[in-house]
Design a protein around this motif. Sequence first.
Motif, PDB file in Angstrom:
ATOM      1  N   UNK A 183      -3.951  30.120 -30.241  1.00 60.95           N
ATOM      2  CA  UNK A 183      -4.553  30.143 -28.907  1.00 60.95           C
ATOM      3  C   UNK A 183      -3.469  29.783 -27.903  1.00 60.95           C
ATOM      4  N   UNK A 184      -3.293  30.619 -26.878  1.00 64.10           N
ATOM      5  CA  UNK A 184      -2.195  30.421 -25.929  1.00 64.10           C
ATOM      6  C   UNK A 184      -2.643  29.880 -24.587  1.00 64.10           C
ATOM      7  N   UNK A 185      -3.942  29.692 -24.391  1.00 62.94           N
ATOM      8  CA  UNK A 185      -4.435  29.223 -23.102  1.00 62.94           C
ATOM      9  C   UNK A 185      -4.398  27.713 -22.963  1.00 62.94           C
ATOM     10  N   UNK A 186      -4.913  27.230 -21.826  1.00 64.13           N
ATOM     11  CA  UNK A 186      -5.014  25.799 -21.556  1.00 64.13           C
ATOM     12  C   UNK A 186      -6.309  25.293 -22.179  1.00 64.13           C
ATOM     13  N   UNK A 187      -6.178  24.402 -23.155  1.00 64.42           N
ATOM     14  CA  UNK A 187      -7.364  23.908 -23.861  1.00 64.42           C
ATOM     15  C   UNK A 187      -8.297  23.118 -22.954  1.00 64.42           C
ATOM     16  N   UNK A 188      -7.790  22.684 -21.808  1.00 64.11           N
ATOM     17  CA  UNK A 188      -8.611  21.905 -20.880  1.00 64.11           C
ATOM     18  C   UNK A 188      -9.344  22.775 -19.863  1.00 64.11           C
ATOM     19  N   UNK A 189      -9.078  24.091 -19.889  1.00 65.82           N
ATOM     20  CA  UNK A 189      -9.704  24.975 -18.912  1.00 65.82           C
ATOM     21  C   UNK A 189     -10.311  26.184 -19.620  1.00 65.82           C
ATOM     22  N   UNK A 190     -11.351  25.911 -20.393  1.00 62.64           N
ATOM     23  CA  UNK A 190     -12.028  26.990 -21.111  1.00 62.64           C
ATOM     24  C   UNK A 190     -13.524  26.953 -20.820  1.00 62.64           C
ATOM     25  N   UNK A 191     -14.146  28.097 -20.959  1.00 63.80           N
ATOM     26  CA  UNK A 191     -15.598  28.210 -20.826  1.00 63.80           C
ATOM     27  C   UNK A 191     -16.109  28.921 -22.079  1.00 63.80           C
ATOM     28  N   UNK A 192     -16.782  28.159 -22.955  1.00 65.10           N
ATOM     29  CA  UNK A 192     -17.234  28.713 -24.227  1.00 65.10           C
ATOM     30  C   UNK A 192     -18.523  29.493 -24.024  1.00 65.10           C
ATOM     31  N   UNK A 193     -18.517  30.755 -24.485  1.00 65.63           N
ATOM     32  CA  UNK A 193     -19.682  31.628 -24.350  1.00 65.63           C
ATOM     33  C   UNK A 193     -20.376  31.792 -25.698  1.00 65.63           C
ATOM     34  N   UNK A 194     -21.636  31.384 -25.776  1.00 63.87           N
ATOM     35  CA  UNK A 194     -22.423  31.522 -26.999  1.00 63.87           C
ATOM     36  C   UNK A 194     -23.297  32.777 -26.875  1.00 63.87           C
TER      37      UNK A 194
END
Length: 459
Positions: A183-194
Amino acid sequence: MTFRAFMQRLATKTACLLVLVLAVSGCDRATPLLAVKAVAAGVPSLAPFFDEGSDLGRDQPVTSQPVRGSLQQGDTPGLYGGSKQPTICDVDKLEKFLTDPMNDQKAQAWARALGITTAEIPEYLDRLTPVLLRHDTLVQNHDYKKGKAVPYDSLLQAGIAILVDRQGQPAAKCSCGNPLRPFAGDTNRISVEFGDGNKEWKGYDRSSVVAVRPASRPLEKIALVDVADPDRGISRPVGTTGAKDDTFDTRRTQAVPRLTGKTFGEARQALADKGLATGYDTGSAPADGARVTATDPPAGAELRFGQYVTVSVAEGSSSEGGLTSPPPSASPPSAPSASGPSKPGPSTSGPSKPGPSTPGPSTPGTSPPPTSASVGTPPGPSTSPSPSPSPPTSPPPSSPTSVTSAPPAVTSSPPLTTSAPPPSPPPVTTSAPPPATTTGAPPPSSGSAPEEPTASVAT
């Protein structure tokens, strides 16, 4: 009149503050959260590389474990789990599928996603190791659509069976064969979609999400925790599926080594050698060159396998921060030549590690290094060795010990001998996880004991 001036000044400051707030919030809106698709354990992929009805891999129910720091290295003790069942991932079956000429198009897409050629697939698979996730883990996943591997960011639920490479990074999802990348993104700026059958699972905790970075060196074994019996550890040789596993007792404790003054990278490796995980309480992971100022719990505390030690580092003490011009790796060679410069600090390379603890003391007196650098102060009085050759002439009063020329020569000698120890046994030995798992005795790589003896040289 004074009151009016005061009110005008207040209004001006309020307006400036409002502009600043709007500007910051505008910047925040300019960097939207990264959408991440949730992938629940046991839920079939909508666009798999491999038919999931063929029992290529089996996910298992696992409760996500708490974590201290969203970025963890692939050799973090206890990061992954294992099972007594050696068939959680059938690597031979995946290899037969990908090397079958009938599946050449899928094989090419699979290989391209992982940066290898189709000819390299068998050798690549032979180096992979099946494990079970113990944390909800961020990865770059891939679907197979229209003859191509289509990447997307996803959050894999704990309990999903995956294959990891020699540095502990996710490489493929077992149940469907979909290739995985870091994973290359910022782990603190994610929006998990279920969605798509992947409902929010019980125990989901945003603060327990991790992303895996490669271990600093190839692993020989991976230390796992049995997901069915957390008191049982599994030491699995890389490239094997469980037939050659060794077991160990995860309840056996290890003492937290003394890490103050070391770099964050060195501290992390020393903890891994002890079978302990490295945590941090900052928003982002500290730089490898950052100097350790404290640990929680402190040195000497007894912890069981896989427990976290939270490491605090000095602000601005990273290798690129400028506190020390040479990085930790450059400090050992500089130790011998350090007697020439006026800095007394370099002679402290004698303690424990080759040089990581020396850069701190050699720079202006900052607060982080003192603990490991305190042995660097003794050379202070002997910094006047230059006058030692002058005793034969009686006139110069500059020498503090001009009465007897012999003593100064003797006192200046010890400091030179203290600079000899630097060639202490360097680096990290054997692969990180195994040493802490296969034997009860703590690995000798932490180097905490040698720090004490050097302090006696100060006298």
